[in-house]
Scaffold this motif. Sequence first.
Motif, PDB file in Angstrom:
ATOM      1  N   HIS A   1      40.768 101.125 134.951  1.00  0.00           N
ATOM      2  CA  HIS A   1      42.065 100.440 134.986  1.00  0.00           C
ATOM      3  C   HIS A   1      42.250  99.647 133.694  1.00  0.00           C
ATOM      4  CE1 HIS A   1      42.516 101.474 139.234  1.00  0.00           C
ATOM      5  NE2 HIS A   1      41.197 101.355 139.245  1.00  0.00           N
ATOM      6  N   PRO A   2      42.668 100.332 132.616  1.00  0.00           N
ATOM      7  CA  PRO A   2      42.828  99.661 131.327  1.00  0.00           C
ATOM      8  C   PRO A   2      43.997  98.687 131.316  1.00  0.00           C
ATOM      9  CG  PRO A   2      43.560 101.932 131.196  1.00  0.00           C
ATOM     10  CD  PRO A   2      42.986 101.752 132.561  1.00  0.00           C
ATOM     11  N   GLU A   3      44.011  97.854 130.275  1.00  0.00           N
ATOM     12  CA  GLU A   3      45.021  96.805 130.142  1.00  0.00           C
ATOM     13  C   GLU A   3      46.319  97.269 129.490  1.00  0.00           C
ATOM     14  OE1 GLU A   3      44.783  93.561 131.224  1.00  0.00           O
ATOM     15  OE2 GLU A   3      42.959  94.236 132.243  1.00  0.00           O
ATOM     16  N   SER A   4      46.359  98.481 128.920  1.00  0.00           N
ATOM     17  CA  SER A   4      47.572  98.955 128.245  1.00  0.00           C
ATOM     18  C   SER A   4      47.661 100.474 128.304  1.00  0.00           C
ATOM     19  CB  SER A   4      47.569  98.516 126.772  1.00  0.00           C
ATOM     20  OG  SER A   4      46.545  99.207 126.067  1.00  0.00           O
ATOM     21  N   ARG A   5      48.865 100.995 128.074  1.00  0.00           N
ATOM     22  CA  ARG A   5      49.054 102.451 127.993  1.00  0.00           C
ATOM     23  C   ARG A   5      48.246 103.022 126.834  1.00  0.00           C
ATOM     24  NH1 ARG A   5      53.811 104.587 130.687  1.00  0.00           N
ATOM     25  NH2 ARG A   5      53.815 106.353 129.245  1.00  0.00           N
ATOM     26  N   GLU A   6      48.204 102.278 125.739  1.00  0.00           N
ATOM     27  CA  GLU A   6      47.464 102.738 124.567  1.00  0.00           C
ATOM     28  C   GLU A   6      45.977 102.890 124.871  1.00  0.00           C
ATOM     29  OE1 GLU A   6      51.283 101.135 123.657  1.00  0.00           O
ATOM     30  OE2 GLU A   6      49.588 100.054 124.530  1.00  0.00           O
ATOM     31  N   GLU A   7      45.417 101.916 125.572  1.00  0.00           N
ATOM     32  CA  GLU A   7      44.008 101.988 125.944  1.00  0.00           C
ATOM     33  C   GLU A   7      43.778 103.110 126.960  1.00  0.00           C
ATOM     34  OE1 GLU A   7      39.855 100.691 125.955  1.00  0.00           O
ATOM     35  OE2 GLU A   7      41.496 100.885 124.532  1.00  0.00           O
TER      36      GLU A   7
ATOM     37  N   TRP B   1      54.611 106.639 141.860  1.00  0.00           N
ATOM     38  CA  TRP B   1      54.290 105.328 142.431  1.00  0.00           C
ATOM     39  C   TRP B   1      54.418 104.203 141.403  1.00  0.00           C
ATOM     40  CZ3 TRP B   1      50.369 109.085 141.988  1.00  0.00           C
ATOM     41  CH2 TRP B   1      49.361 108.820 141.079  1.00  0.00           C
ATOM     42  N   GLY B   2      54.769 104.571 140.159  1.00  0.00           N
ATOM     43  CA  GLY B   2      55.054 103.564 139.147  1.00  0.00           C
ATOM     44  C   GLY B   2      53.975 103.344 138.105  1.00  0.00           C
ATOM     45  N   ASP B   3      52.795 103.943 138.266  1.00  0.00           N
ATOM     46  CA  ASP B   3      51.712 103.748 137.310  1.00  0.00           C
ATOM     47  C   ASP B   3      51.634 104.910 136.325  1.00  0.00           C
ATOM     48  OD1 ASP B   3      51.145 101.457 138.682  1.00  0.00           O
ATOM     49  OD2 ASP B   3      49.272 102.163 139.554  1.00  0.00           O
ATOM     50  N   TYR B   4      50.887 104.708 135.264  1.00  0.00           N
ATOM     51  CA  TYR B   4      50.594 105.719 134.246  1.00  0.00           C
ATOM     52  C   TYR B   4      49.193 106.215 134.567  1.00  0.00           C
ATOM     53  CZ  TYR B   4      50.262 107.553 129.423  1.00  0.00           C
ATOM     54  OH  TYR B   4      50.140 108.348 128.311  1.00  0.00           O
ATOM     55  N   PHE B   5      49.056 107.499 134.882  1.00  0.00           N
ATOM     56  CA  PHE B   5      47.832 108.003 135.510  1.00  0.00           C
ATOM     57  C   PHE B   5      47.439 109.371 134.956  1.00  0.00           C
ATOM     58  CE2 PHE B   5      45.791 110.605 138.766  1.00  0.00           C
ATOM     59  CZ  PHE B   5      44.767 109.784 139.207  1.00  0.00           C
TER      60      PHE B   5
ATOM     61  N   TRP C   1      36.729 111.527 136.348  1.00  0.00           N
ATOM     62  CA  TRP C   1      37.317 110.262 135.930  1.00  0.00           C
ATOM     63  C   TRP C   1      38.783 110.197 136.343  1.00  0.00           C
ATOM     64  CZ3 TRP C   1      34.421 106.646 133.252  1.00  0.00           C
ATOM     65  CH2 TRP C   1      33.193 107.094 132.733  1.00  0.00           C
ATOM     66  N   MET C   2      39.253 108.988 136.655  1.00  0.00           N
ATOM     67  CA  MET C   2      40.676 108.681 136.844  1.00  0.00           C
ATOM     68  C   MET C   2      40.999 107.520 135.926  1.00  0.00           C
ATOM     69  SD  MET C   2      41.104 108.538 140.949  1.00  0.00           S
ATOM     70  CE  MET C   2      40.741 109.911 141.990  1.00  0.00           C
ATOM     71  N   ILE C   3      42.104 107.645 135.198  1.00  0.00           N
ATOM     72  CA  ILE C   3      42.586 106.554 134.354  1.00  0.00           C
ATOM     73  C   ILE C   3      43.908 106.111 134.951  1.00  0.00           C
ATOM     74  CG2 ILE C   3      43.187 105.820 132.013  1.00  0.00           C
ATOM     75  CD1 ILE C   3      40.373 106.991 132.071  1.00  0.00           C
TER      76      ILE C   3
END
Length: 142
Positions: A90-96, A119-123, A134-136
């Motif tokens: 669960h990174p802190e930014s889209r870039e990460e 659901w609103g997240d970038y996954f 892995w799941m990001i």
Amino acid sequence: MPKMNPYLNFDGTTEEAFNFYKLVFRSEFRGPINRIGDAPGCENLSEDEKKRVMHVSLPIPGGDTLMGSDIVPSMGHKLIVGNNNYISLHPESREEADRLFNELSPGGKVEMPMADMFWGDYFGSFQDKFGVQWMINYSTTH
């Protein structure tokens, strides 16, 4: 609540995998890489099995720890790689999120590319070149 750390098993590739993860997560091992041959009662193992990793611990930014070891075939261990376990980051930014996905997935198999989800997240999800799932997931609703 107890802290939970992912623990990964490999068939002779733990050191290679963890050196790779060390680069991706920009971290250093906690303590030395412990070898199976250093344990009492392992004197009669093959040289290959003696060199295998008994335990390695890698702190991950954010306070978690990734741990791992190799199996020892002569002791009856058998590694079965499956899809029953993912490591969810669960990174802190889209870039990460993109960096982690792009650095961990080469040589593996992408299951779902990074994308905005219903659901609103970038996954995104994938299996890396070592067979680890892995799941990001970057949550846009921090």
